[in-house]
Design a protein around this motif. Sequence first.
Motif, PDB file in Angstrom:
ATOM      1  N   THR A 195       0.835  -1.203   0.000  1.00 54.69           N
ATOM      2  CA  THR A 195       0.000   0.000   0.000  1.00 54.69           C
ATOM      3  C   THR A 195       0.869   1.251   0.000  1.00 54.69           C
ATOM      4  O   THR A 195       0.609   2.199  -0.758  1.00 54.69           O
ATOM      5  N   ALA A 196       1.902   1.276   0.835  1.00 57.87           N
ATOM      6  CA  ALA A 196       2.808   2.432   0.901  1.00 57.87           C
ATOM      7  C   ALA A 196       3.505   2.640  -0.438  1.00 57.87           C
ATOM      8  O   ALA A 196       3.610   3.773  -0.939  1.00 57.87           O
ATOM      9  N   PHE A 197       3.984   1.560  -1.044  1.00 53.59           N
ATOM     10  CA  PHE A 197       4.668   1.632  -2.334  1.00 53.59           C
ATOM     11  C   PHE A 197       3.759   2.257  -3.386  1.00 53.59           C
ATOM     12  O   PHE A 197       4.136   3.194  -4.092  1.00 53.59           O
ATOM     13  N   HIS A 198       2.539   1.750  -3.481  1.00 48.07           N
ATOM     14  CA  HIS A 198       1.603   2.259  -4.482  1.00 48.07           C
ATOM     15  C   HIS A 198       1.182   3.698  -4.183  1.00 48.07           C
ATOM     16  O   HIS A 198       1.029   4.498  -5.116  1.00 48.07           O
ATOM     17  N   ALA A 199       1.025   4.038  -2.922  1.00 50.71           N
ATOM     18  CA  ALA A 199       0.661   5.408  -2.555  1.00 50.71           C
ATOM     19  C   ALA A 199       1.777   6.381  -2.939  1.00 50.71           C
ATOM     20  O   ALA A 199       1.518   7.445  -3.515  1.00 50.71           O
ATOM     21  N   LEU A 200       3.019   6.012  -2.646  1.00 48.34           N
ATOM     22  CA  LEU A 200       4.150   6.887  -2.987  1.00 48.34           C
ATOM     23  C   LEU A 200       4.292   7.032  -4.499  1.00 48.34           C
ATOM     24  O   LEU A 200       4.527   8.136  -5.006  1.00 48.34           O
ATOM     25  N   LYS A 201       4.144   5.926  -5.238  1.00 44.39           N
ATOM     26  CA  LYS A 201       4.216   5.993  -6.701  1.00 44.39           C
ATOM     27  C   LYS A 201       3.121   6.916  -7.240  1.00 44.39           C
ATOM     28  O   LYS A 201       3.361   7.692  -8.164  1.00 44.39           O
ATOM     29  N   SER A 202       1.924   6.839  -6.667  1.00 45.20           N
ATOM     30  CA  SER A 202       0.819   7.688  -7.095  1.00 45.20           C
ATOM     31  C   SER A 202       1.117   9.165  -6.821  1.00 45.20           C
ATOM     32  O   SER A 202       0.844  10.032  -7.655  1.00 45.20           O
ATOM     33  N   MET A 203       1.690   9.459  -5.651  1.00 44.35           N
ATOM     34  CA  MET A 203       2.038  10.842  -5.313  1.00 44.35           C
ATOM     35  C   MET A 203       3.079  11.391  -6.281  1.00 44.35           C
ATOM     36  O   MET A 203       2.966  12.534  -6.750  1.00 44.35           O
ATOM     37  N   ILE A 204       4.088  10.583  -6.573  1.00 42.01           N
ATOM     38  CA  ILE A 204       5.132  11.010  -7.518  1.00 42.01           C
ATOM     39  C   ILE A 204       4.516  11.284  -8.878  1.00 42.01           C
ATOM     40  O   ILE A 204       4.785  12.320  -9.505  1.00 42.01           O
ATOM     41  N   HIS A 205       3.665  10.383  -9.334  1.00 41.83           N
ATOM     42  CA  HIS A 205       3.005  10.561 -10.627  1.00 41.83           C
ATOM     43  C   HIS A 205       2.169  11.847 -10.645  1.00 41.83           C
ATOM     44  O   HIS A 205       2.235  12.623 -11.604  1.00 41.83           O
ATOM     45  N   SER A 206       1.420  12.086  -9.586  1.00 41.31           N
ATOM     46  CA  SER A 206       0.574  13.275  -9.521  1.00 41.31           C
ATOM     47  C   SER A 206       1.394  14.563  -9.573  1.00 41.31           C
ATOM     48  O   SER A 206       0.962  15.553 -10.166  1.00 41.31           O
ATOM     49  N   LEU A 207       2.570  14.530  -8.958  1.00 39.51           N
ATOM     50  CA  LEU A 207       3.393  15.748  -8.907  1.00 39.51           C
ATOM     51  C   LEU A 207       4.285  15.919 -10.132  1.00 39.51           C
ATOM     52  O   LEU A 207       4.780  17.020 -10.372  1.00 39.51           O
ATOM     53  N   THR A 208       4.492  14.875 -10.909  1.00 41.18           N
ATOM     54  CA  THR A 208       5.374  14.988 -12.075  1.00 41.18           C
ATOM     55  C   THR A 208       4.614  14.998 -13.392  1.00 41.18           C
ATOM     56  O   THR A 208       5.206  15.215 -14.431  1.00 41.18           O
ATOM     57  N   SER A 209       3.312  14.771 -13.347  1.00 39.05           N
ATOM     58  CA  SER A 209       2.487  14.821 -14.556  1.00 39.05           C
ATOM     59  C   SER A 209       1.917  16.231 -14.701  1.00 39.05           C
ATOM     60  O   SER A 209       1.712  16.928 -13.705  1.00 39.05           O
ATOM     61  N   PRO A 210       1.638  16.634 -15.928  1.00 38.61           N
ATOM     62  CA  PRO A 210       1.032  17.956 -16.117  1.00 38.61           C
ATOM     63  C   PRO A 210      -0.313  18.004 -15.394  1.00 38.61           C
ATOM     64  O   PRO A 210      -1.041  16.997 -15.376  1.00 38.61           O
ATOM     65  N   PRO A 211      -0.642  19.136 -14.793  1.00 40.13           N
ATOM     66  CA  PRO A 211      -1.947  19.234 -14.117  1.00 40.13           C
ATOM     67  C   PRO A 211      -3.085  19.129 -15.134  1.00 40.13           C
ATOM     68  O   PRO A 211      -2.926  19.521 -16.279  1.00 40.13           O
ATOM     69  N   PRO A 212      -4.210  18.578 -14.679  1.00 40.83           N
ATOM     70  CA  PRO A 212      -5.350  18.470 -15.610  1.00 40.83           C
ATOM     71  C   PRO A 212      -5.865  19.866 -15.938  1.00 40.83           C
ATOM     72  O   PRO A 212      -5.719  20.803 -15.155  1.00 40.83           O
ATOM     73  N   PRO A 213      -6.487  20.002 -17.114  1.00 42.22           N
ATOM     74  CA  PRO A 213      -7.044  21.322 -17.477  1.00 42.22           C
ATOM     75  C   PRO A 213      -8.174  21.678 -16.514  1.00 42.22           C
ATOM     76  O   PRO A 213      -8.823  20.797 -15.969  1.00 42.22           O
ATOM     77  N   PRO A 214      -8.392  22.975 -16.305  1.00 41.50           N
ATOM     78  CA  PRO A 214      -9.499  23.392 -15.430  1.00 41.50           C
ATOM     79  C   PRO A 214     -10.823  22.845 -15.968  1.00 41.50           C
ATOM     80  O   PRO A 214     -11.054  22.802 -17.160  1.00 41.50           O
ATOM     81  N   SER A 215     -11.670  22.400 -15.057  1.00 38.44           N
ATOM     82  CA  SER A 215     -12.959  21.840 -15.471  1.00 38.44           C
ATOM     83  C   SER A 215     -14.016  22.940 -15.538  1.00 38.44           C
ATOM     84  O   SER A 215     -14.000  23.870 -14.740  1.00 38.44           O
TER      85      SER A 215
END
Length: 156
Positions: free
Chosen positions: A133-153
């Motif tokens: 769970t920790a591994f997947h949570a950290l990978k998700s956080m890294i992905h969220s911070l290194t991917s372009p932000p989604p366009p405004p809805s």
Amino acid sequence: MSQGDAGIDLNTSLGYLLKEASSALRAAMEEVLRPLGMGVTHYACLELLAQRPGLSNSELARGAFVTRQTMNVLLQNLEREGYVTRPAEAPVGKALPTRLTPSGRRSLDQATAAVRSVEVRMLSGMTEAERSTAFHALKSMIHSLTSPPPPPSGRG
């Protein structure tokens, strides 16, 4: 800061906790690497070269989270100590591909065992499910911070 200020509560801030965990991990790694005559950046450089021989100074710097200048100084020291080799001239462009020497590989093997002991200690209080769970949570956080932000809805 007074209680009325809208500051971050460090007791409940996940970002602060991650930074604290990162600092504790780095300190523990430095402690086990010091007797081997190296630090975390030195170890990271050797590990990167073992996994991807021929990386350039810039690629190593990015992988070890340091500046190119810092990596260049480290590589000069590692080359002088016989842990890595670099050609005198770049085969293509400006990049000097770096490779581990047999001495560098032996040093890395010792360091890897020391660093692995730190990771085992760090995870010792967790179940396999908690580790996953920790591994997947950290990978998700890294992905969220290194991917372009989604366009405004929606529209304003």
